[in-house]
Design a protein around this motif. Structure first.
Motif, PDB file in Angstrom:
ATOM      1  N   CYS A   1       0.815  -1.225   0.000  1.00 22.58           N
ATOM      2  CA  CYS A   1       0.000   0.000   0.000  1.00 22.58           C
ATOM      3  C   CYS A   1       0.845   1.270   0.000  1.00 22.58           C
TER       4      CYS A   1
ATOM      5  N   ARG B   1      -0.427   2.671  -4.366  1.00 21.03           N
ATOM      6  CA  ARG B   1      -0.286   3.763  -3.413  1.00 21.03           C
ATOM      7  C   ARG B   1      -1.631   3.996  -2.727  1.00 21.03           C
ATOM      8  N   THR B   2      -2.109   2.960  -2.038  1.00 21.80           N
ATOM      9  CA  THR B   2      -3.352   3.115  -1.281  1.00 21.80           C
ATOM     10  C   THR B   2      -3.124   4.056  -0.106  1.00 21.80           C
ATOM     11  N   GLY B   3      -1.904   4.019   0.454  1.00 22.52           N
ATOM     12  CA  GLY B   3      -1.479   5.004   1.456  1.00 22.52           C
ATOM     13  C   GLY B   3      -0.389   5.871   0.854  1.00 22.52           C
TER      14      GLY B   3
ATOM     15  N   LEU C   1      -0.302   3.355  -9.980  1.00 20.35           N
ATOM     16  CA  LEU C   1      -0.293   3.284  -8.511  1.00 20.35           C
ATOM     17  C   LEU C   1      -1.695   3.350  -7.901  1.00 20.35           C
ATOM     18  N   THR C   2      -2.725   3.515  -8.721  1.00 21.15           N
ATOM     19  CA  THR C   2      -4.093   3.522  -8.182  1.00 21.15           C
ATOM     20  C   THR C   2      -4.681   2.112  -8.270  1.00 21.15           C
ATOM     21  N   ASN C   3      -5.895   1.961  -7.770  1.00 20.85           N
ATOM     22  CA  ASN C   3      -6.589   0.677  -7.841  1.00 20.85           C
ATOM     23  C   ASN C   3      -7.045   0.329  -9.256  1.00 20.85           C
TER      24      ASN C   3
ATOM     25  N   GLN D   1      -9.089   8.170  -7.492  1.00 23.11           N
ATOM     26  CA  GLN D   1      -7.847   8.315  -6.713  1.00 23.11           C
ATOM     27  C   GLN D   1      -6.837   9.162  -7.484  1.00 23.11           C
TER      28      GLN D   1
ATOM     29  N   TRP E   1      -5.250  12.952  -6.577  1.00 27.19           N
ATOM     30  CA  TRP E   1      -3.827  13.289  -6.458  1.00 27.19           C
ATOM     31  C   TRP E   1      -3.479  14.440  -7.399  1.00 27.19           C
TER      32      TRP E   1
ATOM     33  N   PHE F   1      -3.786  13.805   0.832  1.00 26.39           N
ATOM     34  CA  PHE F   1      -3.797  12.403   0.416  1.00 26.39           C
ATOM     35  C   PHE F   1      -5.079  11.687   0.819  1.00 26.39           C
TER      36      PHE F   1
ATOM     37  N   VAL G   1      -8.386   8.501  -0.522  1.00 27.32           N
ATOM     38  CA  VAL G   1      -8.940   7.346   0.187  1.00 27.32           C
ATOM     39  C   VAL G   1     -10.458   7.491   0.284  1.00 27.32           C
TER      40      VAL G   1
ATOM     41  N   TRP H   1     -14.644   0.788  -3.196  1.00 26.33           N
ATOM     42  CA  TRP H   1     -14.094  -0.385  -2.506  1.00 26.33           C
ATOM     43  C   TRP H   1     -15.220  -1.203  -1.883  1.00 26.33           C
TER      44      TRP H   1
END
Lengths: 188, 467
Positions: free
Chosen positions: A61, A96-98, B335-337, B401, B405, B411, B415, B422
């Motif tokens: 993450c 990069r979830t965190g 880097l995202t979902n 996400q 950014w 940040f 989420v 999610w």
């Protein structure tokens, strides 16, 4: 094609060349990337902390790679190859979830903040979805001399006793605090 | 009365039936386990305090989910199908059966040891898809070598003159994976940035040179068999084989764009990612042209819809991969979902659906037992709706996400932006898991379950066997 050996050996030879060209050769060359000026190997405690980081899968993450993009400026300067000279296994990450942690030692230098955040991230960031790493801590009736107690805000502390950082938690925090980007200048 | 061609039973010797059945049962057990873990993980996003325990923590279970789905489920399911295909297209029973059985045992030992070690926090440095420590992967590679020995011996002893195209792909998959596995675990050229380069090479090749080749190989057999017509173009299949082999090994670095890896090295990966359109479109074009004007057969079949969805996701997922590799889009999506959605479009939508299609197509031919029609339909729709919702949720959530950014928000805003998606993903995952439970029931009915009246009624007389 009706000779199975020719097929298997030809395909294997071609792919073997790719393994060397695209895997072994870049790996060999880039493994010799010199460290950025002033970069030191981790201390024993930091290295143990890094092992905790790897064992708990933090890098699923948290990236350790600041991209040369505007949105990454908040995390530090763009990473360079020399930042990773002592970084094996590499922990750049693909999710990069965190937030990115390349420079977390400079961005969040407080031990206390890190301990509280590891014990219960939601004590500090209400919307956080990071897991609680309670097994890096012990809850005991009272602390002995020299032990690190974690000052949790009301509502997040256990009903009885105090929360004590184990050696693993101390090592992990030592590692997180070691993550500081060095200024470039002597490195192109 | 419409008797589907699926009901013609192959003349297979009993041990080969047992072999194919056992590979499938073993793979199904790992599918259930790895996706139960996946569901648990997905519920940790909306409920992060749930199951706070080292053995059930996200950081450890994530690798268990991916590795067991890859190496316990998909590898074993497709290896079992590949052995069966090799035997059918070679005109002889599976040769070197001891190696095949040994391979299956070793696959399971590796997955069990891998699961235990990962859950104890013992891993190969969080390197995606090679998290197993070297001695666990050594057991896995031994399983690959054993199974390859059986496959190669079968094809080498064939009575047919030509090596059917399926076997090109499956034999290739085993050869490539042995070489890749060895390359990935030699440590001397894997320090710092050097390991990033090797990881880039490894992670995409594990998917592309193993699962893609296996899945394409079994599709080249199952699809024409189900439609009872030859593949549209043998030449396109050969083109796909060589272009896959030449383009795939170069594209790995697109997982590490905007890293300190040399810029030209990343550019090379992007260029070859565009090149991947050649094998992908050659393969999917070939499959869809084979299906042309046969949609009524597809509709009446219980195996073909899985292959249709599999080929569709192969086309969509792989084309998406090419688009994602472009730098302009990576600035938002990387880097995202979004990438997790992509990996499920390909490893699930493509690979897993093809594995199901092949099992539903071929296993009843071997055992003479059909799966129940209603359960198969439920499996199909739950899995199709589930994975499509899964991919859509994570694609939209991931884009949110990336946009958060780019907007320079704090940040935590990214989420919060992704949170509802999610939650949706967790529900979609539940659909998928439910589909797997039904699939497990169908596997039972196709193998050790009782013979049913409908099978005896519709099955053609089985050829006399010399047992």
């Amino acid at each position: 094609m009706n000779n199975v050996w020719v097929l298997v050996i030809a395909a294997g030879a071609i792919y073997g060349c790719f393994c060397i060209l695209m895997g072994v050769a870049p790996g060999m060359i880039l493994s010799h990337t010199p460290p950025v000026a002033g970069l030191k190997p981790l201390t024993a405690a930091e290295a143990r902390g890094r092992d905790v980081y790897v064992a708990e899968g933090c890098s699923y993450c948290h990236t350790q790679n600041v991209r040369p993009l505007v949105q990454d400026k908040v995390f530090g300067r763009p990473s360079v190859g020399g930042d990773y000279a002592y970084d094996t296994p590499q922990l750049l990450g693909t999710e990069r979830t965190g937030p990115d942690l390349s420079n977390i030692g400079a961005r969040q230098p407080s031990d206390v903040w890190q301990y509280i955040h590891l014990y219960d991230p939601r004590a500090l960031v209400h919307e956080s979805i990071m897991p609680r790493y309670t097994w890096l801590f012990q809850v005991r009736p009272s602390a002995s001399a020299g032990e690190i107690t974690v000052p949790l805000p009301p509502g997040y502390a256990p009903a009885n006793g105090v929360v004590i950082a184990t050696q693993q938690a101390q090592d992990l925090v030592a590692y997180l605090k070691s993550l500081k980007q060095l200024p470039l200048g002597t490195v192109k | 009365m419409s008797v589907s061609v699926e009901l013609l039973r192959d003349n297979v010797e009993p041990e080969d039936v047992a072999l194919f059945s056992t590979f499938t049962i073993s793979a199904t057990a790992w599918l259930l386990f790895s996706t139960a873990v996946g569901v648990l993980l997905s519920f940790k996003f909306p409920y992060p305090d749930w199951a706070t325990n080292p053995a059930l923590s996200f950081g450890r279970l994530r690798a268990i989910h991916t590795n067991d789905a890859f190496y316990g489920w998909a590898s074993v399911a497709l290896s079992g199908a590949a052995l069966y295909v090799a035997s059918r297209t070679s005109g002889i029973p599976v040769a070197g059966k001891r190696f095949a059985w040994g391979g299956l045992a070793l696959f399971n030992i590796a997955a069990i040891l891998g699961t235990i070690t990962l859950d104890m926090g013992i891993n190969n440095g969080d390197q995606e898809y090679r998290e197993w420590v070297w001695w666990v992967t050594a057991v896995f590679l031994l399983a690959v070598i054993f199974t390859f020995t059986a496959l190669l011996t079968t094809v080498a002893k064939r009575v047919e003159r030509e090596i059917y195209i399926s076997n090109w792909y499956t034999l290739g998959a085993f050869v490539f994976t042995i070489l890749l596995g060895i390359t990935a675990y030699i440590p001397v050229y894997q320090r710092g940035l050097g390991q990033v380069a090797v990881q880039a090479f490894y992670m995409h090749n594990a998917v592309g040179m193993w699962f893609t080749f296996l899945a394409l190989g079994v599709t080249y057999y199952a699809l024409p068999k189900l439609l009872n017509r030859p593949i549209y173009s043998y030449a396109l299949g050969v083109l796909g084989f060589w272009t896959n082999l030449f383009f795939y090994p170069v594209i790995g670095a697109h997982h590490y764009e905007f890293t300190p890896l040399p810029w030209w090295f990343q550019t090379l990966a992007i260029v070859f990612s565009v090149g991947m359109l050649v094998p992908v479109w050659a393969g999917t074009g070939n499959f869809f042209l084979t299906m042309r004007w046969q949609w009524e057969t597809v509709r009446r079949s219980y195996a073909l819809p899985f292959i249709v969805v599999g080929v569709a996701y192969y086309f969509l997922g792989s084309t998406q991969g090419t688009v994602e590799a472009l730098r302009s889009l990576q600035t938002i999506w990387h880097l995202t979902n979004y990438t997790v959605g992509h990996s499920h479009a390909t490893m699930y939508g493509f690979i897993t659906f093809i594995a199901w299609g092949a099992i539903y197509a071929l296993l009843p031919r071997a055992t003479g037992k059909r799966p129940p029609v209603l359960a198969t339909g439920l499996h199909f729709w739950l899995a199709t709706v589930g994975v499509t919702a899964y991919v859509v949720f994570l694609s939209v959530g991931g884009t949110e996400q990336g946009l958060a950014w780019a907007a320079g928000d704090p940040f935590i805003a990214s989420v919060e932006a992704a949170a509802p998606y999610w939650a949706g993903r967790a529900v979609a995952g539940l659909f998928m898991f439910l589909a797997h439970v039904i699939f497990a029931y169908n596997v039972f009915m196709m193998t050790v379950g009782p013979s049913r009246e409908s099978d005896r009624y519709e099955r053609r007389p089985a050829p006399v066997q010399s047992t």
